[in-house]
Design an enzyme around this catalytic site. Structure first.
Site, mmCIF file in Angstrom:
data_model
loop_
_atom_site.group_PDB
_atom_site.id
_atom_site.type_symbol
_atom_site.label_atom_id
_atom_site.label_comp_id
_atom_site.label_asym_id
_atom_site.label_seq_id
_atom_site.Cartn_x
_atom_site.Cartn_y
_atom_site.Cartn_z
ATOM 1 N N LYS A 95 -49.746 56.783 -15.236
ATOM 2 C CA LYS A 95 -50.688 55.750 -15.662
ATOM 3 C C LYS A 95 -52.153 56.181 -15.561
ATOM 4 C CE LYS A 95 -47.707 51.750 -14.945
ATOM 5 N NZ LYS A 95 -47.553 50.412 -14.360
ATOM 6 N N ASP A 151 -50.346 45.307 -17.993
ATOM 7 C CA ASP A 151 -49.794 44.866 -16.713
ATOM 8 C C ASP A 151 -50.627 43.726 -16.129
ATOM 9 O OD1 ASP A 151 -47.615 46.556 -16.611
ATOM 10 O OD2 ASP A 151 -48.644 48.094 -15.427
#
Length: 257
Positions: A66, A102
């Site tokens: 990420k 997210d």
């Protein structure tokens, strides 16, 4: 046919291919969506190849990529910059745009469970990209307190400082209204124990970002104490819908149940 993927290392646990197959079918889009195991040393080359593929619309990004995905992207939106991590890349005119859906997933999962972030004391267990998304959701939603606990004191301190919170050890998590497991502990194939603090009050909420399995040791421990629990499935569905909208310009026509 359009092409998309989820990348991680490992990646076999991901349910994203099934989710996006359902989204695409319901929305009338021909989409091939692959789960691709990409070792860290192959990440840059993999993204370079996808930049050159006009049928490629984007990829979901999971552990351990990420932060690196954000660094390798051509541009980044506010959510990714705030988190310092990307969980989705979208191909636009040969460039890869980083975002972090997210954050939206965290907010949606808690809202669906009737749990308010505004004014809440939030304890985040973990210091990776998922933890940063929780911290950003808490910060922008007006949480009263953000505490970050992790095995590495320096990483916990850096994450807490970035979001106006405070760092603590796993053994000294302050009393909170919402406890979030943002670690892989409890995931299928990994260590199976609860990281919920022993003094977590029964009127608090336990939220586990893991969705394989849906009921984790963290959530089972919380349920046994009478706490409200929120599974990672709601977050998974919400962030997936937000990702689909970035790739195709509209939300999926049907959300899986």
């Amino acid at each position: 046919m359009k092409h998309a993927a989820v990348i991680g290392h490992p990646i076999a646990h991901s349910r994203s291919p099934q989710l996006f197959a359902r989204f695409a079918a319901a929305s009338g889009i021909a989409l091939r969506y692959d789960a691709v195991d990409v070792p860290p040393e192959r990440l840059e080359a993999t993204l370079r190849a996808w930049r050159a593929n006009p049928e490629f619309v984007g990829c979901n990004v999971t552990l351990p990529h990420k932060k690196r995905a954000l660094a390798l992207a051509d541009r980044a939106d506010e959510s990714a910059r705030a988190c310092g991590a990307a969980n989705v890349l979208t191909r636009v005119d040969g460039a890869l745009i980083a975002a972090n859906t997210d954050v939206e997933g965290v907010e949606a999962a808690l809202a669906q469970a009737g749990v308010a972030l505004r004014g809440a004391r939030v304890a985040i267990i973990g210091t990776g990209g998922a933890a940063r998304a929780v911290a950003e959701a808490a910060r922008r939603s007006g949480a009263a307190q953000i505490a970050v606990a992790g095995r590495g004191a320096e990483r916990a301190a850096a994450l807490a400082a970035a979001f106006g919170g405070r760092a603590c050890t796993l053994a000294a998590v302050p009393l909170s209204d919402i406890y979030v497991n943002a670690t892989p502990v409890g995931m299928d194939g990994g260590p199976q124990h609860s990281l919920l603090p022993a003094d977590a009050p029964g009127n608090a909420t336990a939220f586990d970002l893991i969705y394989t399995p849906e009921r984790t040791p963290f959530l089972n421990d919380a349920s046994a104490r009478g706490m409200r629990t929120v599974t990672g499935t709601a977050m998974f569905l919400a962030q997936g819908a937000a990702t689909f909208a970035r790739w195709f310009g509209f939300a999926p026509k049907e959300l899986p149940v």
